[in-house]
Design an enzyme around this catalytic site. Structure first.
Site, PDB file in Angstrom:
ATOM      1  N   GLU A 116      24.285  55.093  33.726  1.00 38.99           N
ATOM      2  CA  GLU A 116      23.733  54.880  32.379  1.00 38.99           C
ATOM      3  C   GLU A 116      22.317  55.453  32.247  1.00 38.99           C
ATOM      4  O   GLU A 116      21.334  54.782  32.552  1.00 38.99           O
ATOM      5  CB  GLU A 116      23.716  53.376  32.049  1.00 38.99           C
ATOM      6  CG  GLU A 116      23.160  53.096  30.661  1.00 38.99           C
ATOM      7  CD  GLU A 116      23.179  51.625  30.262  1.00 38.99           C
ATOM      8  OE1 GLU A 116      23.584  50.775  31.080  1.00 38.99           O
ATOM      9  OE2 GLU A 116      22.796  51.332  29.125  1.00 38.99           O
TER      10      GLU A 116
ATOM     11  N   LYS B  25      27.637  56.291  30.804  1.00 37.95           N
ATOM     12  CA  LYS B  25      27.266  55.406  29.683  1.00 37.95           C
ATOM     13  C   LYS B  25      25.997  55.949  29.027  1.00 37.95           C
ATOM     14  O   LYS B  25      24.877  55.602  29.421  1.00 37.95           O
ATOM     15  CB  LYS B  25      27.059  53.981  30.208  1.00 37.95           C
ATOM     16  CG  LYS B  25      26.622  52.996  29.127  1.00 37.95           C
ATOM     17  CD  LYS B  25      26.827  51.557  29.561  1.00 37.95           C
ATOM     18  CE  LYS B  25      26.213  50.587  28.578  1.00 37.95           C
ATOM     19  NZ  LYS B  25      26.581  49.201  28.819  1.00 37.95           N
TER      20      LYS B  25
HETATM   21  P1  13P Z   1      23.396  47.477  24.215  1.00 42.37           P
HETATM   22  O1  13P Z   1      24.747  47.884  23.700  1.00 42.37           O
HETATM   23  O2  13P Z   1      22.879  46.223  23.589  1.00 42.37           O
HETATM   24  O3  13P Z   1      22.424  48.624  24.183  1.00 42.37           O
HETATM   25  O4  13P Z   1      23.584  47.088  25.731  1.00 42.37           O
HETATM   26  C1  13P Z   1      24.336  47.893  26.529  1.00 42.37           C
HETATM   27  C2  13P Z   1      23.835  47.830  27.908  1.00 42.37           C
HETATM   28  O5  13P Z   1      24.561  47.469  28.811  1.00 42.37           O
HETATM   29  C3  13P Z   1      22.453  48.233  28.169  1.00 42.37           C
HETATM   30  O6  13P Z   1      22.281  48.409  29.548  1.00 42.37           O
END
Ligand code: 13P
Length: 413
Positions: A247, A289
């Protein structure tokens, strides 16, 4: 590709050859890598070195090298694909102690071990939710907690057909020497923690890096440092048999326009995939992500749903190899309906080389949190709110969402 460009692998891969400069092209042909598995390695060595007329020796060799190093690959790819199964996506319920305290404070609830457990198990036990939710990202505490009936949470999720996952990073901390920038920590001791998480039932993991846009930001070094950490994490996860969710989040904070977000998102993704390659991460056994390509929160020029969808898909097509099974977006501060509409518009632009799905935190939870607001007599109403958001995002997975479907939404609060 002539033999001159081919370098010898060493160690356990001595029988195989790498062609590094062909890797990008090879990655784009990920589907073919998959199709060719199972070919005898000695044949590949001869083919790759001599170029015997097979049309994709590079992809073949790279794919097989990775295969031979990762005996669990079939399982990792199976898990990754299950997480992006048709009509399904991931619930991110892995807020750290400070973040969940902030979310709870917004509805007047104190964050305690008990309130966190009540709130989260309420979501996990929502009837019919496994139709839309393939996996849940848990926080360390939650992975060790029990459902109200005493069943360990990871076990209860698995029994419901939902894969348990775990956030393993230790948060984004100031990057020394780079004011305004952060690097995510948590690599020390990670191998041992992953083993424990796997023993507790986790099937996948998450590590979030944040990239801020601002005056002179981000620096190339901040992107590099975060990409390196993401790749180290991903390689360790695959070694432990866990699917890494990678991510790299380009933040929405600021008044930058959509072009700047596009530019930074592309630079970040290029760096991340370069690092993943260098760290020998198997792209078929991971999920990405990312953020969507959006104007900053304070940018006066807003973007239409269609523009966000087109810009995001274009950036991803330019930077994300087809071998990655799925891209699961974060919501990052978008409203819940915006996050759904953007995902829907992107899926309408398909087919794409990867599944386009969700791994939302706030955009899945917000109405449920507001409805519950610490009142346990409102649990069923909150579950209806959660179920509705999950159903809307499931429709967006197929490009079949319409804002008129929001009329079925239960009243919030
Ligand atoms: P949000 O969808 O609230 O941005 O959170 C996703 C997430 O896992 C952030 O690390």
């Amino acid at each position: 590709m002539g033999p001159a460009a081919v370098s010898r692998a060493t160690g356990p891969f001595a029988a195989l050859r790498f062609v590094p400069c062909g890797f990008e092209a090879a990655l784009r042909r990920g589907a073919r890598v998959r199709a060719e598995r199972g070919v005898d390695a000695s044949t590949i060595d001869r083919d790759a070195g001599g170029g015997n007329g097979r049309d994709e020796p590079v992809a073949l060799v790279v794919g097989l090298c990775y295969e031979s190093r990762r005996p669990t690959m079939t399982t990792l790819n199976d898990i990754a694909r299950a997480l992006v199964a048709p009509g399904k996506g991931i619930l991110a319920a892995d807020e750290s102690f400070p973040t969940i305290a902030k979310r709870f404070a917004s509805v007047g609830v104190e964050s305690t071990e008990q309130t966190r457990r009540t709130y989260r198990t309420m979501m996990f036990s929502t009837a019919g939710i496994a139709e839309y939710i393939s996996g849940v990202i848990l926080f360390d505490e939650t992975l060790r907690q029990e459902m109200p009936d005493g069943c360990p949470i990871p076990k209860a999720l698995s029994a419901a057909g939902i894969l348990p996952g775990i956030k393993v990073d230790k948060g984004a901390k100031p990057l020394a020497g780079f004011p305004g920038e952060k690097v995510t920590e948590g690599l020390d001791g990670l191998r041992d923690r992953l083993k424990e998480y796997s023993d507790l039932g986790a099937k996948f993991a998450k590590w979030r890096a944040v990239i801020a846009i601002g005056s002179g930001l981000p620096t190339a070094f901040c992107i590099e440092a975060n990409a390196h950490a993401l790749a180290r994490y991903a390689a360790l996860c695959q070694e432990a048999g866990l699917v890494p969710i990678v991510e790299p989040e380009v933040l929405m904070d600021g008044d930058h326009d959509i072009d700047r977000c596009d530019e930074v998102t592309r630079a970040t993704l290029h760096e991340v995939f370069g690092a993943l390659f260098r760290h020998r991460v198997d792209l078929e056994g991971m999920l990405l992500k990312p953020n969507m390509v959006l104007p900053g929160k304070d940018c006066p020029k807003k973007a239409s749903v269609q523009e966000v969808a087109e810009r995001t898909v274009a950036a991803l097509r330019a930077c994300v190899p087809a071998a990655v099974p799925g891209i699961v977006f974060l919501s990052g501060g978008q409203s819940d309906e915006e996050a759904t509409a953007h995902l829907d518009a992107m899926n309408r632009l398909g087919p794409h080389p990867w599944e386009l799905s969700f791994s939302y935190g706030r955009a899945l939870q917000q109405p449920a949190l507001k409805t519950w607001a610490g009142d346990d007599t409102r649990i069923e109403a909150a579950q209806r709110a959660f179920h509705h958001r999950a159903r809307m995002n499931s429709a967006a997975r197929y490009g079949r969402y319409d804002v008129s479907m929001e009329r079925d939404a239960p009243a919030v609060g």
